[in-house]
Design an enzyme around this catalytic site. Structure first.
Site, PDB file in Angstrom:
ATOM      1  N   ASN A   1       0.863  -1.189   0.000  1.00  0.00           N
ATOM      2  CA  ASN A   1       0.000   0.000   0.000  1.00  0.00           C
ATOM      3  C   ASN A   1       0.897   1.236   0.000  1.00  0.00           C
ATOM      4  O   ASN A   1       1.484   1.576   1.025  1.00  0.00           O
ATOM      5  CB  ASN A   1      -0.883  -0.020   1.257  1.00  0.00           C
ATOM      6  CG  ASN A   1      -1.688   1.271   1.403  1.00  0.00           C
ATOM      7  OD1 ASN A   1      -1.815   2.033   0.454  1.00  0.00           O
ATOM      8  ND2 ASN A   1      -2.219   1.510   2.595  1.00  0.00           N
TER       9      ASN A   1
ATOM     10  N   LYS B   1       0.039   4.220  -0.200  1.00  0.00           N
ATOM     11  CA  LYS B   1      -0.666   5.400   0.334  1.00  0.00           C
ATOM     12  C   LYS B   1      -0.503   6.559  -0.672  1.00  0.00           C
ATOM     13  O   LYS B   1      -0.399   6.304  -1.863  1.00  0.00           O
ATOM     14  CB  LYS B   1      -0.150   5.764   1.721  1.00  0.00           C
ATOM     15  CG  LYS B   1      -0.053   4.563   2.651  1.00  0.00           C
ATOM     16  CD  LYS B   1       0.113   4.943   4.075  1.00  0.00           C
ATOM     17  CE  LYS B   1       0.438   3.717   4.896  1.00  0.00           C
ATOM     18  NZ  LYS B   1       0.054   3.818   6.274  1.00  0.00           N
TER      19      LYS B   1
ATOM     20  N   HIS C   1      -9.654   0.920   5.009  1.00  0.00           N
ATOM     21  CA  HIS C   1      -8.359   1.189   5.671  1.00  0.00           C
ATOM     22  C   HIS C   1      -8.595   2.164   6.828  1.00  0.00           C
ATOM     23  O   HIS C   1      -9.412   3.074   6.724  1.00  0.00           O
ATOM     24  CB  HIS C   1      -7.377   1.778   4.657  1.00  0.00           C
ATOM     25  CG  HIS C   1      -5.965   1.810   5.171  1.00  0.00           C
ATOM     26  ND1 HIS C   1      -5.540   2.766   6.067  1.00  0.00           N
ATOM     27  CD2 HIS C   1      -4.903   0.996   4.954  1.00  0.00           C
ATOM     28  CE1 HIS C   1      -4.265   2.536   6.360  1.00  0.00           C
ATOM     29  NE2 HIS C   1      -3.863   1.467   5.698  1.00  0.00           N
TER      30      HIS C   1
ATOM     31  N   GLU D   1      -6.992   4.609   7.875  1.00  0.00           N
ATOM     32  CA  GLU D   1      -6.790   6.030   7.558  1.00  0.00           C
ATOM     33  C   GLU D   1      -8.042   6.615   6.906  1.00  0.00           C
ATOM     34  O   GLU D   1      -8.332   7.801   7.028  1.00  0.00           O
ATOM     35  CB  GLU D   1      -5.548   6.195   6.663  1.00  0.00           C
ATOM     36  CG  GLU D   1      -4.273   6.009   7.469  1.00  0.00           C
ATOM     37  CD  GLU D   1      -3.054   5.580   6.683  1.00  0.00           C
ATOM     38  OE1 GLU D   1      -3.044   5.698   5.448  1.00  0.00           O
ATOM     39  OE2 GLU D   1      -2.097   5.108   7.335  1.00  0.00           O
TER      40      GLU D   1
ATOM     41  N   GLU E   1      -5.469  -4.986  10.756  1.00  0.00           N
ATOM     42  CA  GLU E   1      -4.541  -3.873  10.871  1.00  0.00           C
ATOM     43  C   GLU E   1      -4.851  -3.079  12.140  1.00  0.00           C
ATOM     44  O   GLU E   1      -5.675  -2.148  12.114  1.00  0.00           O
ATOM     45  CB  GLU E   1      -4.687  -2.943   9.660  1.00  0.00           C
ATOM     46  CG  GLU E   1      -4.305  -3.583   8.344  1.00  0.00           C
ATOM     47  CD  GLU E   1      -3.601  -2.586   7.455  1.00  0.00           C
ATOM     48  OE1 GLU E   1      -2.493  -2.877   7.029  1.00  0.00           O
ATOM     49  OE2 GLU E   1      -4.165  -1.502   7.213  1.00  0.00           O
TER      50      GLU E   1
ATOM     51  N   GLY F   1       2.110   2.526  10.740  1.00  0.00           N
ATOM     52  CA  GLY F   1       3.017   3.664  10.575  1.00  0.00           C
ATOM     53  C   GLY F   1       3.690   4.104  11.858  1.00  0.00           C
ATOM     54  O   GLY F   1       4.280   5.183  11.911  1.00  0.00           O
TER      55      GLY F   1
ATOM     56  N   SER G   1       3.327  -1.834  10.487  1.00  0.00           N
ATOM     57  CA  SER G   1       4.773  -1.746  10.747  1.00  0.00           C
ATOM     58  C   SER G   1       5.529  -3.035  10.450  1.00  0.00           C
ATOM     59  O   SER G   1       6.472  -3.394  11.161  1.00  0.00           O
ATOM     60  CB  SER G   1       5.020  -1.300  12.204  1.00  0.00           C
ATOM     61  OG  SER G   1       4.514   0.003  12.393  1.00  0.00           O
TER      62      SER G   1
HETATM   63  C1  PEP Z   1      -0.871   0.279   5.898  1.00  0.00           C
HETATM   64  O1  PEP Z   1      -0.842   1.393   5.390  1.00  0.00           O
HETATM   65  O2  PEP Z   1      -1.815  -0.484   5.652  1.00  0.00           O
HETATM   66  C2  PEP Z   1       0.212  -0.118   6.800  1.00  0.00           C
HETATM   67  C3  PEP Z   1       0.159  -1.296   7.368  1.00  0.00           C
HETATM   68  O3  PEP Z   1       1.223   0.780   6.968  1.00  0.00           O
HETATM   69  P1  PEP Z   1       2.652   0.509   7.676  1.00  0.00           P
HETATM   70  O4  PEP Z   1       3.191  -0.771   7.135  1.00  0.00           O
HETATM   71  O5  PEP Z   1       3.469   1.683   7.306  1.00  0.00           O
HETATM   72  O6  PEP Z   1       2.396   0.407   9.150  1.00  0.00           O
END
Ligand code: PEP
Length: 248
Positions: A12, A14, A95, A97, A167, A173, A209
């Site tokens: 992803n 983003k 997601h 976000e 998630e 992040g 992460s």
């Molecule tokens: C994500 O954006 O779905 C995500 C898991 O981000 P990160 O790996 O940066 O934590």
């Protein structure tokens, strides 16, 4: 060590990347020994990756978001059918976000999920609790609510065409991935929620992460079928290393 699983890795990006990054991926990303790599760039770069002479042989491309209607006066939105026509084969929906920064509700996300299935895209439904919810002991309840709203809207028959991504919001992040044990517990719970409807297999990814140092021990967990990766997926060398860790 798990010999049977073949991982699904979803990148992803983003709101990051550009045409140069697309070219770097084309030059550097290696075809995995087993498993699959899916990339969700910002939607303007979807076609660039979809038609790339090398990547099109082993990478699926998709979008990070899609609208829940098929067409009409929805300025700025993109329909699932448009994604499909442009070469996309999956859509991330729900997601965190989008849930937090754009106030997307479970029922709104369920519409996006249904529209994706109708357009022959594979939805990747993201679920997960916030830190406050985890500390209040609400993780299982939150995840169950997020899942059932979508299953009840789409029907379990359609739900089986999807992928689920666990998630935890506090892990995205932040550099603080869930421990393998914590992630596995929630993955088991997700399977149990889905099994209340029927027992067909659905891949469940972990996201939050993930990097080349922690992916190996997460992959050891029986119910983790792959990873949704944000920050670490922006560098094709890092992505090669992550894939290498779990496909050797
Ligand atoms: C994500 O954006 O779905 C995500 C898991 O981000 P990160 O790996 O940066 O934590």
């Amino acid at each position: 060590m798990n010999q049977i699983k073949t991982p699904l890795i979803v990148a992803n990006w983003k709101m990051n990347g550009n045409q140069l990054l697309c070219r770097q991926f084309s030059e550097t990303l290696e075809c995995p020994a087993n498993g699959e790599v899916w990339i969700a760039p910002p939607s303007l770069y979807l076609e660039t990756l979809a038609v790339d002479k090398k990547l099109r042989n082993f990478v699926r491309v998709g979008v990070q978001n899609v609208y829940g209607k098929s067409s009409g006066a929805y300025t700025g939105e993109v329909a699932a059918t448009m994604v499909r026509e442009s070469g996309g084969t999956f859509a991330i929906v729900g997601h965190s976000e989008r849930r937090t920064q754009f106030n997307e509700s479970d029922s709104f996300i369920a519409q996006k999920f249904y529209a994706s299935i109708e357009a022959d895209l594979i939805p990747i439904l993201c679920v997960g609790e916030s830190l406050e919810e985890r500390e209040a002991g609400l993780t299982y309840a939150v995840v169950e609510q997020q899942l059932t709203e979508v299953i009840d809207t789409s029907g379990i028959k359609y739900f089986h065409k999807s992928v689920v991504a666990y998630e935890p919001v506090w892990a995205i992040g932040t550099g603080k991935a869930a421990s393998p044990v914590n992630a596995e517990e929630v993955h088991v719970h997700i399977r149990q929620v889905i099994a209340k409807y029927d027992d067909q297999f659905i891949p469940i990814l972990y996201g939050g992460s993930v990097n080349e140092n922690n992916v190996g021990e997460l992959w050891e967990q029986h119910n983790i079928d792959g990873f949704l990766i944000g920050g670490a997926s922006l560098n094709p060398h890092t992505l090669n290393s992550i894939i290498g860790e779990i496909t050797r």
